[in-house]
Design an enzyme around this catalytic site. Sequence first.
Site, PDB file in Angstrom:
ATOM      1  N   LYS A   1       7.256 -12.288   2.346  1.00 57.55           N
ATOM      2  CA  LYS A   1       6.387 -12.218   1.171  1.00 57.55           C
ATOM      3  C   LYS A   1       6.235 -13.566   0.484  1.00 57.55           C
ATOM      4  CE  LYS A   1       6.906  -7.311   0.094  1.00 57.55           C
ATOM      5  NZ  LYS A   1       7.260  -6.313  -0.947  1.00 57.55           N
TER       6      LYS A   1
ATOM      7  N   LYS B   1      -2.687  -1.029  11.331  1.00 56.94           N
ATOM      8  CA  LYS B   1      -2.261   0.146  10.570  1.00 56.94           C
ATOM      9  C   LYS B   1      -3.343   0.565   9.576  1.00 56.94           C
ATOM     10  CE  LYS B   1       1.833   0.909   8.943  1.00 56.94           C
ATOM     11  NZ  LYS B   1       3.132   0.794   8.226  1.00 56.94           N
TER      12      LYS B   1
ATOM     13  N   LYS C   1      -4.867   0.707   2.630  1.00 54.52           N
ATOM     14  CA  LYS C   1      -5.791   0.770   1.501  1.00 54.52           C
ATOM     15  C   LYS C   1      -6.435  -0.581   1.248  1.00 54.52           C
ATOM     16  CE  LYS C   1      -2.952  -0.304  -2.560  1.00 54.52           C
ATOM     17  NZ  LYS C   1      -3.936  -1.088  -3.303  1.00 54.52           N
TER      18      LYS C   1
END
Length: 339
Positions: A115, A201, A204
């Site tokens: 991240k 995958k 959203k």
Amino acid sequence: MRIVSGIQPTGNLHLGNYLGAIRNWVKMQDDVAANGGQALYFLADLHAISMPHVPADLAANTREMVAALVACGIDPDKSILFNQAQVPQHAELQWLLSGTARMGWLNRMTQWKDKAGKNREGASIALFTYPVLQAADVLLYQATHVPVGEDQKQHLELARDIAQKFNNDFASEDAPVFTLPDPIIPPEAARIMSLRDGSAKMSKSDPSDMSRINLTDDADTIMQKVKKAKTDPEPLPSDKDGLAGRPEAANLVGIYAALSGATVEAVLGEFGGEGFGKFKPALGELLVTKLAPINARFIALKDDTAALDTILRDGAAKARALAVPTLDATYAALGLVRG
């Protein structure tokens, strides 16, 4: 048996979230309740602020996530459902455990490296230390078990390391402060991929709404998305090996299998040799049948702010009652005078 698990309030839940995690939560809730245990499920809103966010969106997404979880079958009468921000003991315990956690342990966290990327100097301290908050999330409730996927195994190991070191340093062997939680590896969850790209995958964040089945989609929208889902010109094979190199076909068959409770082999036994012109309508109808009750309940709940806030408030009160004894014991073990 006491299970604790959290989910980030990202909003806009889709089929991948439901089949990948939430359905397992519902089953665990029912199993644990039937055996006299407890399940605590929380919205990880304190974790969400470790990354840039829009405050109004976080508040809206938290309530939307509650509506979605309840619509999917999480029962506030069987489980304790709450958000972290209403249980300040999470943040308190994180700070108390920060004296035990070690920089080297946190530096090895794979998700921190992923991240933060190359901009580690610009990442927030919260992003670096949030595994300590994750440890607090479960140790606070003396969790006996924590459901973990592949991406969270390392964090549970860290929680156990912190608990073990704290017990060794500040407690006696016959009266430890913390329970060391064991992992629950859920049954292999369906890995749901994009309807537009079988190698990615379902997400959203994909700019194309046609790439996913949202829990808010109505029957017509679901049927249209399935009809337009990317496929190849070949008919379905009669056995699983025939899906190799056909990611879109494998994805649609996998979705059908996950929803119907059948194996991939059984689905291919029924539809092998058929083209997508027959299979897609059958998949669409199955999706509508399974998701319609969830959709109806979600639509009824999502704008009832008062009801959603009541669920969170009541759940937080129950969570705080469980959290206070552990927090008090932690302060006492550290020699902190509280009056």
